[in-house]
Write a protein that holds these residues in place. Structure first.
Motif, PDB file in Angstrom:
ATOM      1  N   MET A 222       0.849  -1.198   0.000  1.00  0.00           N
ATOM      2  CA  MET A 222       0.000   0.000   0.000  1.00  0.00           C
ATOM      3  C   MET A 222       0.877   1.238   0.000  1.00  0.00           C
ATOM      4  O   MET A 222       2.077   1.166   0.250  1.00  0.00           O
ATOM      5  CB  MET A 222      -0.867   0.033   1.259  1.00  0.00           C
ATOM      6  CG  MET A 222      -0.051   0.149   2.534  1.00  0.00           C
ATOM      7  SD  MET A 222      -1.056   0.526   3.986  1.00  0.00           S
ATOM      8  CE  MET A 222       0.141   0.265   5.297  1.00  0.00           C
ATOM      9  N   MET A 223       0.255   2.387  -0.275  1.00  0.00           N
ATOM     10  CA  MET A 223       0.876   3.674  -0.029  1.00  0.00           C
ATOM     11  C   MET A 223      -0.121   4.523   0.752  1.00  0.00           C
ATOM     12  O   MET A 223      -1.271   4.666   0.354  1.00  0.00           O
ATOM     13  CB  MET A 223       1.279   4.399  -1.311  1.00  0.00           C
ATOM     14  CG  MET A 223       1.877   5.785  -1.039  1.00  0.00           C
ATOM     15  SD  MET A 223       2.354   6.714  -2.513  1.00  0.00           S
ATOM     16  CE  MET A 223       3.954   5.962  -2.859  1.00  0.00           C
ATOM     17  N   HIS A 224       0.338   5.056   1.873  1.00  0.00           N
ATOM     18  CA  HIS A 224      -0.487   5.926   2.722  1.00  0.00           C
ATOM     19  C   HIS A 224       0.044   7.338   2.564  1.00  0.00           C
ATOM     20  O   HIS A 224       1.200   7.620   2.888  1.00  0.00           O
ATOM     21  CB  HIS A 224      -0.389   5.466   4.179  1.00  0.00           C
ATOM     22  CG  HIS A 224      -1.337   6.176   5.097  1.00  0.00           C
ATOM     23  ND1 HIS A 224      -2.069   5.509   6.054  1.00  0.00           N
ATOM     24  CD2 HIS A 224      -1.687   7.477   5.211  1.00  0.00           C
ATOM     25  CE1 HIS A 224      -2.826   6.373   6.710  1.00  0.00           C
ATOM     26  NE2 HIS A 224      -2.601   7.575   6.214  1.00  0.00           N
ATOM     27  N   LEU A 225      -0.801   8.235   2.064  1.00  0.00           N
ATOM     28  CA  LEU A 225      -0.406   9.615   1.817  1.00  0.00           C
ATOM     29  C   LEU A 225      -1.059  10.517   2.846  1.00  0.00           C
ATOM     30  O   LEU A 225      -2.283  10.519   3.006  1.00  0.00           O
ATOM     31  CB  LEU A 225      -0.816  10.058   0.409  1.00  0.00           C
ATOM     32  CG  LEU A 225      -0.247   9.220  -0.744  1.00  0.00           C
ATOM     33  CD1 LEU A 225      -1.276   8.198  -1.196  1.00  0.00           C
ATOM     34  CD2 LEU A 225       0.151  10.103  -1.916  1.00  0.00           C
ATOM     35  N   GLY A 227      -2.569  13.745   4.514  1.00  0.00           N
ATOM     36  CA  GLY A 227      -3.243  14.974   4.112  1.00  0.00           C
ATOM     37  C   GLY A 227      -2.895  16.112   5.046  1.00  0.00           C
ATOM     38  O   GLY A 227      -2.128  15.937   6.008  1.00  0.00           O
ATOM     39  N   PRO A 228      -3.446  17.290   4.833  1.00  0.00           N
ATOM     40  CA  PRO A 228      -3.193  18.415   5.734  1.00  0.00           C
ATOM     41  C   PRO A 228      -3.725  18.149   7.138  1.00  0.00           C
ATOM     42  O   PRO A 228      -3.260  18.742   8.107  1.00  0.00           O
ATOM     43  CB  PRO A 228      -3.921  19.583   5.062  1.00  0.00           C
ATOM     44  CG  PRO A 228      -4.945  18.941   4.181  1.00  0.00           C
ATOM     45  CD  PRO A 228      -4.319  17.670   3.713  1.00  0.00           C
ATOM     46  N   LEU A 229      -4.706  17.250   7.233  1.00  0.00           N
ATOM     47  CA  LEU A 229      -5.255  16.772   8.498  1.00  0.00           C
ATOM     48  C   LEU A 229      -5.391  15.260   8.388  1.00  0.00           C
ATOM     49  O   LEU A 229      -5.590  14.735   7.287  1.00  0.00           O
ATOM     50  CB  LEU A 229      -6.636  17.390   8.757  1.00  0.00           C
ATOM     51  CG  LEU A 229      -6.720  18.909   8.849  1.00  0.00           C
ATOM     52  CD1 LEU A 229      -8.185  19.339   8.856  1.00  0.00           C
ATOM     53  CD2 LEU A 229      -6.004  19.413  10.089  1.00  0.00           C
ATOM     54  N   PRO A 230      -5.302  14.534   9.495  1.00  0.00           N
ATOM     55  CA  PRO A 230      -5.386  13.072   9.417  1.00  0.00           C
ATOM     56  C   PRO A 230      -6.639  12.567   8.706  1.00  0.00           C
ATOM     57  O   PRO A 230      -6.580  11.557   7.983  1.00  0.00           O
ATOM     58  CB  PRO A 230      -5.364  12.646  10.888  1.00  0.00           C
ATOM     59  CG  PRO A 230      -4.584  13.729  11.569  1.00  0.00           C
ATOM     60  CD  PRO A 230      -4.988  14.994  10.867  1.00  0.00           C
ATOM     61  N   GLN A 231      -7.781  13.248   8.893  1.00  0.00           N
ATOM     62  CA  GLN A 231      -9.001  12.762   8.257  1.00  0.00           C
ATOM     63  C   GLN A 231      -8.995  12.959   6.743  1.00  0.00           C
ATOM     64  O   GLN A 231      -9.876  12.462   6.042  1.00  0.00           O
ATOM     65  CB  GLN A 231     -10.260  13.412   8.850  1.00  0.00           C
ATOM     66  CG  GLN A 231     -10.352  14.921   8.688  1.00  0.00           C
ATOM     67  CD  GLN A 231      -9.958  15.646   9.948  1.00  0.00           C
ATOM     68  OE1 GLN A 231      -8.889  15.389  10.506  1.00  0.00           O
ATOM     69  NE2 GLN A 231     -10.820  16.537  10.411  1.00  0.00           N
ATOM     70  N   LEU A 232      -7.985  13.683   6.229  1.00  0.00           N
ATOM     71  CA  LEU A 232      -7.862  13.878   4.788  1.00  0.00           C
ATOM     72  C   LEU A 232      -6.738  13.044   4.187  1.00  0.00           C
ATOM     73  O   LEU A 232      -6.310  13.280   3.057  1.00  0.00           O
ATOM     74  CB  LEU A 232      -7.656  15.359   4.473  1.00  0.00           C
ATOM     75  CG  LEU A 232      -8.829  16.274   4.831  1.00  0.00           C
ATOM     76  CD1 LEU A 232      -8.510  17.726   4.491  1.00  0.00           C
ATOM     77  CD2 LEU A 232     -10.114  15.831   4.139  1.00  0.00           C
ATOM     78  N   ASP A 233      -6.254  12.054   4.935  1.00  0.00           N
ATOM     79  CA  ASP A 233      -5.286  11.100   4.393  1.00  0.00           C
ATOM     80  C   ASP A 233      -5.936  10.280   3.287  1.00  0.00           C
ATOM     81  O   ASP A 233      -7.179  10.209   3.180  1.00  0.00           O
ATOM     82  CB  ASP A 233      -4.795  10.147   5.484  1.00  0.00           C
ATOM     83  CG  ASP A 233      -3.870  10.806   6.496  1.00  0.00           C
ATOM     84  OD1 ASP A 233      -3.599  12.013   6.358  1.00  0.00           O
ATOM     85  OD2 ASP A 233      -3.447  10.104   7.443  1.00  0.00           O
ATOM     86  N   THR A 234      -5.106   9.622   2.487  1.00  0.00           N
ATOM     87  CA  THR A 234      -5.583   8.720   1.442  1.00  0.00           C
ATOM     88  C   THR A 234      -4.677   7.497   1.414  1.00  0.00           C
ATOM     89  O   THR A 234      -3.468   7.616   1.581  1.00  0.00           O
ATOM     90  CB  THR A 234      -5.545   9.393   0.057  1.00  0.00           C
ATOM     91  OG1 THR A 234      -6.327  10.587   0.075  1.00  0.00           O
ATOM     92  CG2 THR A 234      -6.089   8.460  -1.023  1.00  0.00           C
ATOM     93  N   VAL A 235      -5.268   6.338   1.195  1.00  0.00           N
ATOM     94  CA  VAL A 235      -4.502   5.111   1.012  1.00  0.00           C
ATOM     95  C   VAL A 235      -4.709   4.617  -0.422  1.00  0.00           C
ATOM     96  O   VAL A 235      -5.840   4.577  -0.909  1.00  0.00           O
ATOM     97  CB  VAL A 235      -4.924   4.018   2.012  1.00  0.00           C
ATOM     98  CG1 VAL A 235      -4.332   2.659   1.616  1.00  0.00           C
ATOM     99  CG2 VAL A 235      -4.465   4.382   3.422  1.00  0.00           C
TER     100      VAL A 235
END
Length: 283
Positions: A222-225, A227-235
């Protein structure tokens, strides 16, 4: 303004977050549309990413939804108003849109955590290694498709080479270091590249040896990117059916936990460099 023919992954994510705020407020799309003098159809287009939203509209919607998270609203405004035309736009109409989506998400990421099992991470690949990977596709790619894929993969390195690079940490299974993609010369050069990249202050490379006990994470790629806030992360997860973009909070938490487990099973960076040095001497 005419609807977009295909929203980018980032545009679609903005719409998803606006929909989540609306649903948390207990409003239907037509009710929310009425609050901003819009229509249900227009609201659906915005929430699906097919239509944009101005800063004023994002803030008005957030206010109507009683969203008190100012940092989240500011982040959504940035997503809505950003007009970055990055290097990946040069490949629009040449490569499938998902290639551009990945590059754009990497560009905006605050950090990148990656797990790879069978291949060296794309961000750390040499030109010859990348060419060997794409050259193995079935049906075989003509040069008109192969060459842009290799160029795109190499240009993705900008995220770790720019003046303010993203912190990048990857966990690589020994299988990826043993599978000889390309000939011996290609593989020796690739190992040297891994060692060189691991010396960068913002790049961390870890290895999971074959003889590691209690490692059942062969499907953890996987790749975990960030975001500016944790809830805006993307996998991002690749599969035979394509790349999936995951952003539900339950999914994000699951993959945060998974990355920590994989990281704990790996060698520390110093021992990883020793491991790769030893492997290179075997070739």
């Amino acid at each position: 303004m005419a609807p977009r023919s295909r929203p980018t992954a980032r545009q679609a994510r903005l719409g998803t977050e606006l929909r989540r705020l609306r649903e948390a407020a207990g409003l239907k799309a037509r009710e929310a549309a009425g609050l901003i003098s819009s229509t249900s159809a227009q609201m659906s287009q915005v929430e699906a990413g097919f239509a944009g939203a101005s800063e004023a509209r994002v803030r008005r919607l957030a206010a109507h939804y009683a969203c008190a998270d100012e940092a989240l609203v500011d982040a959504l405004v940035t997503m809505a108003t950003d007009r970055t035309q990055g290097w990946w736009e040069e490949f629009r109409g040449i490569l499938p849109p998902v290639f551009l989506d990945v590059a754009e998400l990497e560009h905006h990421a605050t950090f990148l955590h990656e797990v790879v099992i069978t291949h060296v991470p794309g961000l750390l690949q040499t030109p010859d290694y990348a060419r060997a990977v794409f050259g193995y596709m079935v049906p075989e790619l003509p040069d008109s498709e192969l060459i842009p894929r290799v160029e795109h993969r190499l240009r993705r390195r900008a995220v770790i080479e720019r003046d303010a690079p993203a912190a990048y940490e990857t966990v690589v299974h020994e299988a990826a270091l043993r599978i000889r993609v390309g000939d011996r010369g290609v593989w020796r050069a690739q190992l040297r590249r891994l060692l060189d990249e691991s010396e960068r202050e913002h790049v961390t490379v870890r290895v999971i040896p074959f003889d590691t006990d209690h490692f059942a994470g062969a499907s953890a790629a996987m790749m975990h990117l960030g975001g500016p806030l944790p809830q805006l992360d993307t996998v991002l997860r690749d599969s035979p059916n394509g790349t999936a973009f995951l952003d539900a909070q339950s999914q994000l938490e699951r993959f945060r936990t998974l990355f920590r487990k994989v990281e704990q099973a790996s060698l520390d960076p110093r021992r990883t460099r020793d491991f790769i040095h030893h492997l290179a001497k075997e070739l």
